[in-house]
Design a protein around this motif. Structure first.
Motif, PDB file in Angstrom:
ATOM      1  N   SER A   1      32.805  45.131  41.422  1.00  0.00           N
ATOM      2  CA  SER A   1      32.576  44.939  42.787  1.00  0.00           C
ATOM      3  C   SER A   1      31.048  44.734  42.917  1.00  0.00           C
ATOM      4  CB  SER A   1      33.260  45.971  43.801  1.00  0.00           C
ATOM      5  OG  SER A   1      32.232  46.423  44.683  1.00  0.00           O
TER       6      SER A   1
ATOM      7  N   GLN B   1      34.870  43.293  47.921  1.00  0.00           N
ATOM      8  CA  GLN B   1      35.981  44.130  47.679  1.00  0.00           C
ATOM      9  C   GLN B   1      37.507  43.494  47.928  1.00  0.00           C
ATOM     10  OE1 GLN B   1      35.960  47.091  45.949  1.00  0.00           O
ATOM     11  NE2 GLN B   1      38.371  46.862  46.059  1.00  0.00           N
TER      12      GLN B   1
ATOM     13  N   LEU C   1      38.218  40.881  45.390  1.00  0.00           N
ATOM     14  CA  LEU C   1      38.357  41.513  44.110  1.00  0.00           C
ATOM     15  C   LEU C   1      40.269  41.908  44.409  1.00  0.00           C
ATOM     16  CD1 LEU C   1      35.683  43.568  42.661  1.00  0.00           C
ATOM     17  CD2 LEU C   1      36.807  41.708  41.613  1.00  0.00           C
TER      18      LEU C   1
END
Length: 81
Positions: free
Chosen positions: A1, A60, A63
């Motif tokens: 991340s 985040q 991802l």
């Protein structure tokens, strides 16, 4: 991340076209093997508008959405922990 966060603009550009250095590095960091990279790049391109759903999307969220798409893919699901 951390990689995603510091490379969001380049990743967005690479994902939108399905190739590029930053997308390749992300694949490496995620453990995607050489023979599966083409599938990873294509998945990123096909799901680009979902992965980068807004201009304020976080690393985040990028991802998580990418991993959710990978989990549904027969080839790439094995890379999602």
């Amino acid at each position: 991340s951390m990689y995603t966060g510091s490379n969001m603009d380049r990743l967005a550009q690479d994902m939108s076209v399905g190739h590029g250095e930053s997308l390749n590095v992300l694949a490496e960091l995620m453990g995607v093997e050489q023979q599966d990279k083409a599938a990873f790049f294509e998945l990123a391109k096909l799901n680009f508008s979902e992965i980068f759903s807004s201009e304020t999307v976080t690393a985040q969220e990028v991802l998580s959405t990418l991993q959710a798409a990978m989990a549904k893919d027969a080839t790439l699901s094995r890379y999602v922990g």
